[in-house]
Motif scaffolding. Structure first.
Motif, short mmCIF file in Angstrom:
data_model
loop_
_atom_site.label_atom_id
_atom_site.label_comp_id
_atom_site.label_asym_id
_atom_site.label_seq_id
_atom_site.Cartn_x
_atom_site.Cartn_y
_atom_site.Cartn_z
N PRO A 192 113.72 23.34 -86.52
CA PRO A 192 112.95 24.55 -86.15
C PRO A 192 111.47 24.50 -86.51
CG PRO A 192 114.99 25.14 -87.30
CD PRO A 192 114.90 23.65 -87.34
N ASN A 193 111.13 23.91 -87.69
CA ASN A 193 109.71 23.93 -88.11
C ASN A 193 108.99 22.61 -87.81
OD1 ASN A 193 111.19 22.49 -89.89
ND2 ASN A 193 110.59 23.62 -91.74
N ILE A 194 109.51 21.84 -86.85
CA ILE A 194 108.97 20.50 -86.59
C ILE A 194 107.49 20.54 -86.19
CG2 ILE A 194 109.56 20.29 -84.12
CD1 ILE A 194 110.21 17.56 -86.67
N HIS A 195 107.07 21.66 -85.58
CA HIS A 195 105.66 21.77 -85.14
C HIS A 195 104.68 21.72 -86.32
CE1 HIS A 195 107.20 25.76 -86.07
NE2 HIS A 195 105.95 26.08 -86.39
N LYS A 196 105.19 21.87 -87.56
CA LYS A 196 104.30 21.84 -88.72
C LYS A 196 104.09 20.43 -89.24
CE LYS A 196 105.58 26.37 -90.54
NZ LYS A 196 106.42 26.98 -91.58
N ALA A 197 104.76 19.45 -88.62
CA ALA A 197 104.66 18.07 -89.13
C ALA A 197 104.42 17.08 -88.00
CB ALA A 197 105.96 17.70 -89.85
N VAL A 198 103.86 15.94 -88.37
CA VAL A 198 103.72 14.84 -87.40
C VAL A 198 105.02 14.05 -87.44
CG1 VAL A 198 102.50 12.66 -86.95
CG2 VAL A 198 101.22 14.65 -87.76
N VAL A 199 105.53 13.70 -86.26
CA VAL A 199 106.76 12.90 -86.22
C VAL A 199 106.38 11.41 -86.13
CG1 VAL A 199 108.87 12.39 -84.93
CG2 VAL A 199 108.05 14.75 -85.12
N SER A 200 106.96 10.64 -87.05
CA SER A 200 106.63 9.21 -87.15
C SER A 200 107.89 8.37 -86.93
CB SER A 200 106.08 8.96 -88.55
OG SER A 200 106.00 7.60 -88.83
N VAL A 201 107.69 7.12 -86.49
CA VAL A 201 108.84 6.20 -86.41
C VAL A 201 108.49 4.87 -87.09
CG1 VAL A 201 110.02 7.15 -84.40
CG2 VAL A 201 108.15 5.52 -84.07
N HIS A 202 109.53 4.25 -87.62
CA HIS A 202 109.36 3.01 -88.41
C HIS A 202 110.54 2.13 -88.03
CE1 HIS A 202 108.64 1.00 -92.50
NE2 HIS A 202 109.86 0.57 -92.18
N CYS A 203 110.29 1.08 -87.24
CA CYS A 203 111.42 0.30 -86.72
C CYS A 203 111.43 -1.12 -87.27
CB CYS A 203 111.34 0.24 -85.20
SG CYS A 203 111.45 1.87 -84.46
N HIS A 204 112.65 -1.62 -87.46
CA HIS A 204 112.82 -3.02 -87.87
C HIS A 204 113.34 -3.82 -86.68
CE1 HIS A 204 111.67 -3.23 -92.11
NE2 HIS A 204 111.85 -1.92 -92.07
N ASN A 205 113.17 -5.14 -86.78
CA ASN A 205 113.31 -5.97 -85.59
C ASN A 205 114.58 -6.82 -85.55
OD1 ASN A 205 112.11 -6.60 -83.14
ND2 ASN A 205 111.18 -8.48 -83.95
#
Ligand code: KIV
Ligand code: ZN
Length: 510
Positions: A192-205
């Motif tokens: 619900p409060n996702i608009h207050k944060a930056v969404v990041s991703v961190h992937c392994h190969n």
């Protein structure tokens, strides 16, 4: 209108978790300066609680950088967060990055915690971090194998407690692009409060899908990509910075995204990372591999001559790959050398310049054209490796078709000279045996490889060795126009790195 993507570089943290890739403080600082020049937005400089060496390196980097945000990793314990903050508090923009695992398998077997306990631990940690700074990233380790609704619950609580970036790691490289895109979308739609944060991703190969997963996630709304130069990192590595950035450049219709990266510094930065860590870039590596812009088939060569775009989707110059330029020669003076090194990103003291100048003159006596790659090696070997225990002072090798190969070696061990000689199957074996005897090393040579640093028959040979001792792995690198000397330098460098690892035991984080 293009979306601005935040590039979070973790070469100095996750990248350093590549087996054998440990870097000393001077090497980390050099790399940090280069990453700032390259234009990364956030640099994860290390994991300060892992060792005193890591703490000091992060602290020095945080104080030196002028514009890049500096992040430090911490588990969700007060002690880790205190150390992280202690190391970065003087940065122009500090960020605490704390993480805890959220998959059932990690919670049960690694943490031995219930779901509620994990949420509470994360919340407590974030509240404490919030008392220190407003800029906090929270990662749900093994997010891609976590229960989706639980993940959203953790993120909601994390944002409520102060997280300003929430990171969705594919810690074990298990995700598939469509599935990962879907997960990111699910998190965005159900927190619900996702608009207050930056969404990041961190992937392994681990499945070779790190870049594909990252791009899919960005298309689903993630706005920060966690990456490393050359894709180095734990096990099969991380998403590589150059692949993500050049995908935006090359396919703007599908990826209408932009970054602050100066693409022309991609290749020099890749070289630097490889030369500092000793991790060779595979020839067929996208963007920065030796073959990335090489055309073998006659039909392709013909097409490229007529119009490069027949077989080239990117221009080599865009990533900073131009023919090695003649920069300096035998008659170049100290002033020209200082200026050129400055352009390359090295601001040397008078004493350091003197060391480099002497080595430059020595090399210019053997090799007519001195190019950037040569200077990079001189600085790496002459300046960045100052804390070395072992230093090669002298090597003399006898070899040929009619003699038994023998090497005489003089080494400085903690600045005290020792000398000895040894035999071997060939000149390199003889040199290594002599060095091993003098240093008393118990390490095993696991891999040896040699390449040419640049083109031309007078190019310096570049040797990489991989050494193992009691579970520790170290890579060593050396360059010289004489490949036996380059091999000895690489071996000595590997031995120094092993000593560094013994003196700076690092705790594994993920
Ligand atoms: O792979 C991982 O989950 C990590 C976290 C610490 C972000 O490196
Ligand atoms: Zn990772």
């Amino acid at each position: 209108m293009k979306e601005r993507i935040i590039i979070f570089d973790t070469t100095l943290r996750d990248g350093e978790q590549s087996p054998g890739a440990s870097m000393n403080a001077a090497e980390k600082m050099r790399l940090a300066t280069q990453l700032e020049k390259l234009g990364v937005d956030v640099m994860e400089a290390g994991f300060p609680a892992a060792s005193k060496g890591d703490f000091d390196a992060v602290s020095n980097i945080a104080q030196k950088l002028k514009k890049t945000e500096v992040a430090a990793l911490a588990r969700t314990s007060k002690g880790d967060i205190e150390k992280a903050w202690g190391a970065i508090q003087h940065a122009v923009k500090p960020r605490i990055h704390t993480f805890i695992a959220t998959s059932d398998i990690h919670m049960q077997y690694k943490l031995n915690m219930s779901r509620d306990k994990v949420v509470n631990t994360a919340v407590e940690a974030l509240k404490y971090a919030k008392s220190l700074t407003d800029n906090i990233e929270f990662s749900a380790e093994d997010a891609s194998r976590s229960d989706r609704d639980f993940l959203c619950k953790v993120f909601e609580a994390a944002i409520e407690a102060g997280a300003t970036t929430i990171n969705i790691p594919d810690t074990v490289g298990y995700a598939i692009p469509g599935e990962f895109a879907d997960l990111v979308k699910y998190v965005i739609d159900h927190t619900p409060n996702i608009h207050k944060a930056v969404v990041s991703v961190h992937c392994h190969n681990d499945l070779g899908l790190a870049t594909a997963n990252t791009l899919a996630a960005l298309n689903s709304g993630a706005r920060q990509a966690e990456v490393t130069i050359n894709g180095i990192g734990e096990r099969a590595g991380n998403t590589s910075l150059e692949e993500v950035v050049m995908s935006f450049h090359t396919r703007p219709n599908y990826l209408p995204m932009t970054t602050n990266i100066n693409t022309e510094l991609i290749y020099p930065t890749s070289r630097l990372v490889s030369s500092i860590t000793g991790i060779i870039v595979q020839p067929n590596k996208a963007i920065v591999g030796a073959n990335a812009f090489a055309h073998e088939a006659g039909i392709h060569q013909d097409g490229v001559l007529k119009n490069p775009m027949t077989y080239e989707i990117m221009k080599p110059e865009t990533v900073g790959l131009s023919a090695s330029k003649l920069v300096l020669g035998k008659h170049s003076g100290r002033h020209a050398l200082r200026n050129h090194l400055k352009e390359m990103g090295y601001d040397l003291s008078d004493e350091e310049l003197q060391i480099v100048f002497t080595k430059f003159k020595e090399l210019a006596d053997k090799k007519k054209h001195i190019v950037d790659e040569d200077l990079e090696v001189i600085v790496t070997e002459g300046i960045l490796r100052t804390a070395d225990i072992f230093r090669l002072e002298y090597l003399h090798v006898i070899s040929g078709t009619t003699v038994f190969p023998m090497a005489s070696v003089k080494l400085a061990i903690n600045e005290r000279s020792v000398q000895g000689a040894g035999y071997g199957n060939g000149p390199i074996d003889a040199a290594f045996n002599s060095i091993a005897k003098l240093t008393g090393t118990e390490s095993e040579l696991l891999r040896f490889s040699v390449t040419a640093l640049t083109g031309g028959t007078d190019a310096q040979g570049e040797v990489t060795v991989r050494l193992g001792e009691k579970g520790l792995i170290a890579l060593g690198r050396g360059a010289d126009p004489d490949i036996i000397t380059a091999s000895a330098k690489a071996y000595v460098n590997g031995l120094n790195r092993l000593e560094y690892l013994k003196a700076n035991p690092v705790m594994a984080t993920t």
